[in-house]
Every structure is written in C-alpha cells, then in structure tokens.
Design an enzyme around this catalytic site. Structure first.
Site, PDB file in Angstrom:
ATOM      1  N   GLY A  69       0.788  -1.219   0.000  1.00 59.54           N
ATOM      2  CA  GLY A  69       0.000   0.000   0.000  1.00 59.54           C
ATOM      3  C   GLY A  69       0.821   1.269   0.000  1.00 59.54           C
ATOM      4  N   ASN A 149      -7.702   4.189   9.020  1.00 55.64           N
ATOM      5  CA  ASN A 149      -7.067   3.013   9.613  1.00 55.64           C
ATOM      6  C   ASN A 149      -7.136   2.992  11.128  1.00 55.64           C
ATOM      7  OD1 ASN A 149      -5.216   5.279   8.909  1.00 55.64           O
ATOM      8  ND2 ASN A 149      -3.787   4.159  10.211  1.00 55.64           N
ATOM      9  N   GLN A 177      -7.394  -0.029   3.987  1.00 56.72           N
ATOM     10  CA  GLN A 177      -8.231  -0.602   5.047  1.00 56.72           C
ATOM     11  C   GLN A 177      -9.601  -1.034   4.542  1.00 56.72           C
ATOM     12  OE1 GLN A 177      -7.427  -1.355   8.165  1.00 56.72           O
ATOM     13  NE2 GLN A 177      -5.367  -0.535   8.021  1.00 56.72           N
ATOM     14  N   SER A 197      -3.458  -3.189  -0.304  1.00 61.39           N
ATOM     15  CA  SER A 197      -2.361  -4.045   0.143  1.00 61.39           C
ATOM     16  C   SER A 197      -2.892  -5.416   0.531  1.00 61.39           C
ATOM     17  CB  SER A 197      -1.658  -3.393   1.350  1.00 61.39           C
ATOM     18  OG  SER A 197      -0.512  -4.118   1.712  1.00 61.39           O
ATOM     19  N   GLY A 198      -2.227  -6.482   0.067  1.00 62.37           N
ATOM     20  CA  GLY A 198      -2.720  -7.837   0.244  1.00 62.37           C
ATOM     21  C   GLY A 198      -2.869  -8.299   1.671  1.00 62.37           C
ATOM     22  N   HIS A 199      -1.979  -7.861   2.553  1.00 67.78           N
ATOM     23  CA  HIS A 199      -1.986  -8.419   3.900  1.00 67.78           C
ATOM     24  C   HIS A 199      -3.075  -7.853   4.802  1.00 67.78           C
ATOM     25  CE1 HIS A 199       0.007  -5.184   6.405  1.00 67.78           C
ATOM     26  NE2 HIS A 199       0.250  -4.727   5.199  1.00 67.78           N
ATOM     27  N   CYS A 323       2.872   7.035  20.855  1.00 65.15           N
ATOM     28  CA  CYS A 323       3.917   6.748  21.849  1.00 65.15           C
ATOM     29  C   CYS A 323       4.386   5.305  21.741  1.00 65.15           C
ATOM     30  CB  CYS A 323       3.413   7.025  23.264  1.00 65.15           C
ATOM     31  SG  CYS A 323       2.059   5.965  23.793  1.00 65.15           S
TER      32      CYS A 323
END
Length: 395
Positions: A69, A149, A177, A197-199, A323
């Site tokens: 992505g 996301n 997403q 994005s594939g994952h 953080c």
C-alpha cells in the site's frame, strides 16, 4: 491468544496459503519468460489480476502490482503530480490520512507543490464544503482515504469523486483498510486511482496493487523493465500475486456474510465498553465505520500501559497513540477530530476478523475493565477528578 489487531495485518488464510505454495518450488518460472513453463505462471498472474479487478468493478488491465500500500500511495501521488504539473501544482488531501499519503504530500511540498489539508468533523468525516472550497483552477489531485485506519470512519467517496470529476481533477483513494472489507466500485465512486495491500484482507505481506483508470496519464514509478505494461519494473512476485488474487476472490465470495458477522460483534463490543467502563468514548462515526473497527479513549490512563497489560492477558491490540512507536505525541487522527492530548493518549484500537468470536470479545472487555480500573487507581489525576466530583455532589 486473542488477536484483535487486524487493521495492522491479517492472518493469511489456509486456502490462500495452499494456493500460493506451488509457485515457490514447482511453478517457479519468471512469468515474463516466453517458454511454456513460464506461461503457467503468467496465467496464474492474469487470473489473480482479474479477481482483484472484479472486486472493485475495474478491468484487469487497470490493475498494476506493487510491493504494498505505501508504494501504491507514493506512486499514485508522486506520478500524478509530476504528469500534471503543467496544469497546476496544487493537491488536496485530508488531515487524517495515513502517513504514506501525508509524508508523500509533505515531500511534494518541498518540491514546490502546494497542499491543502482539509479538516474533518468530530467523527472523522471530511468536511465536503471545505473540500469544495479548496478546489482551485490549478488543483490537479484530490487524495482522500476510503476508510480511516485508526478510527474506522468511512469517507463519502461518491461525493468526493463527483466533485473531482466535475472539476476535471484526478481522484485517488487509499483503500488499504477498505478493500476486501466493504463494497467498492471505482465506476460508481468516480475513482481514478486506488491503492490496496494484500496483507490487510488475509493475503500475504509484501504485495499490493494500484488501480489506474484507463486513460489516466501517470508515469512509471520503478524503472528497469517492461513488467506491468512498462509502468512498474521488476520481476513479478508470483506467489504474492497469486495469494492476493485468491484473497480477493474469497473476500468477494464472503463479503456480505463477513460484514454482517463482524459488525454484530463490533457493536456488542462497543455497547459493553461504553456502558460498563465509565469515562470511555467511542472514536469515529457510530454507523459509517468499518465493520471490524472499534476505537476507544479511556480518560486518566495511558494507551501504552493498557496495551502492555492486555498483552499479558494474551490479547493483541493497538493504540492510536504514537507513543507506541517511540513518539510522545498522540495520534494525529485523534487530535484532528478535536480530542485534547490527555484524552487522545488513552486510546485503544480493536479490529476484528471473521475468526473473532463473542467469547473473545467478552473476555477482552472483562480484561479491559479490570486493567482500566487498576491503572486509574494509580492515577493522581483520576484521584483529583473523583474528589472534585464528590465536592460538587456535597454542594
């Protein structure tokens, strides 16, 4: 282990993995070669390309494979800017984009482009009137994500796409997403460029794609070969492409059923947290949100401490607070929707999959309740808050 960080990455499904396996050690030929052994690999690549295109109503020759992505976002934005700079050097985006988009826009600003960062409302929804007002004669690109996301808010893509089309401006959406999780149709939404994005939908890591509408002028991003119709050089990642194609096919087959299941569990999770944990809030839009996303803030605690204690209970989650990546600043998304720093720091993102069960959700909420209570018991801010409220009650 209870895995509730599916927005970060998803498990490769067994069916996807089995589909990929032959292309490592058996059908390992380079798809670009001309002999028949390579033809089997190219046929598999072509089939995957069609599966991926079908899920968004695109044509196979409009799908270009990338490494993920972030590369797709970089390619879309940089190449669109470069190819259209004679028309203008103005880009519009939103304040809550993924850093793959924000940092790319910031890079282009250093190259002399102007970028307008449109604000969002308290739910993370882009302000359409502000977006329309930002359009100028020299605007060449609008890039707005399909769904956030962090907080899961789904953006009004159809309205944004219509505005872009009306004004002759390219429209790119980061759908990392959203692809495979909610219905998307590039024709209906007037999308010119789309990244995924594939994952993120049970495919493998290291593979993604960029949809480029036929006729859109956009240059190559990786030079060195004729792969992907000379627009993205490099030997095809055949196992990754085959895996992403299989994941797209499965997503299409199960989309409606999975959305319904995940949304029901998500709503159960949200109801329990908001009714059983005081001083908690839901971030993002109540209904126009991804079916598997729930993002909360808990006052008087730090998100990082909550994550560590959840991990000790075998629960994988994430915080909107940066953080956790070594920064003291809270999430730019939470600040953009108007949360003060002290509340934004106490954020928790839980993202489900079709494998998540009601028992997983109930165990997680019970754990969160105990952890929040424990952390607040050690917080001087919470102690002062309780005392002040008691004094008000006495009055």
């Amino acid at each position: 282990m209870i895995y509730l960080d599916n927005a970060a990455t998803t498990k490769v499904s067994e069916e996807v993995f089995e589909t990929m396996k032959p292309y490592f050690c058996e059908q390992y030929a380079n798809p670009s070669a001309i002999y028949s052994f390579a033809g089997k690999s190219m046929k598999a690549v072509d089939e995957a390309r069609k599966n991926i295109a079908d899920l968004i109503g695109a044509q196979p020759n409009e799908i270009y494979f990338t490494a993920g992505g972030s590369e797709s976002d970089n390619w879309a934005i940089k190449a669109a800017a470069e190819c259209n700079q004679t028309k203008g050097r103005h880009i519009i985006t939103s304040a809550i984009e993924h850093h793959a988009v924000l940092h790319t826009c910031q890079y282009l600003e250093k190259q002399g482009y102007e970028v307008t960062y449109v604000s969002v409302d308290e739910y993370g929804m882009i302000k359409l009137d502000e977006l329309e007002a930002a359009i100028r004669p020299d605007t060449i690109l609008i890039t707005v994500m399909a769904a956030n996301n962090e907080i899961g808010t789904i953006q009004p893509l159809k309205e944004i796409g219509a505005l872009a089309k009306k004004n002759g401006i390219l429209f790119h959406t980061d759908a990392v997403q959203a692809y495979g999780h909610i219905p998307l149709n590039v024709e209906e939404l007037h999308i010119d460029l789309l990244s995924a994005s594939g994952h993120k939908f049970h495919g493998p890591k290291g593979i993604g794609f960029l949809y480029i509408r036929k006729g859109v002028r956009i240059g190559s991003f990786v030079h060195g070969g004729a792969q992907e119709r000379s627009r993205r050089a490099g030997t095809h990642n055949t196992p990754g492409i085959v895996g992403m194609g299989a994941a797209a096919r499965l997503a299409a087959e199960r989309l409606e059923e999975r959305m319904e299941k995940e949304a029901a569990l998500r709503d159960h999770l949200i109801r329990r947290v908001l009714t059983e944990i005081p001083y908690s809030r839901l971030n993002g839009h109540e209904t126009d949100r991804l079916p598997n996303n729930a993002n909360f803030c808990f006052r008087f605690i730090e998100g990082e401490s909550l994550l560590i204690l959840l991990d000790q209970q075998g629960i994988c989650a994430s915080s909107g607070s940066a953080c956790t990546s070594g920064s003291l600043d809270p999430s730019h998304v939470l600040l953009a929707i108007g949360l003060p720093h002290e509340i934004a720091h106490g954020s928790l993102r839980l993202t489900l999959s079709e494998e998540t069960t009601k028992e997983d959700i109930d165990f997680t909420v019970d754990a969160i309740k105990k952890i929040v209570e424990r952390l607040r018991s050690m917080s001087p801010l919470y102690e002062d808050f309780v005392k002040q409220n008691q004094k008000k009650g006495d009055c």
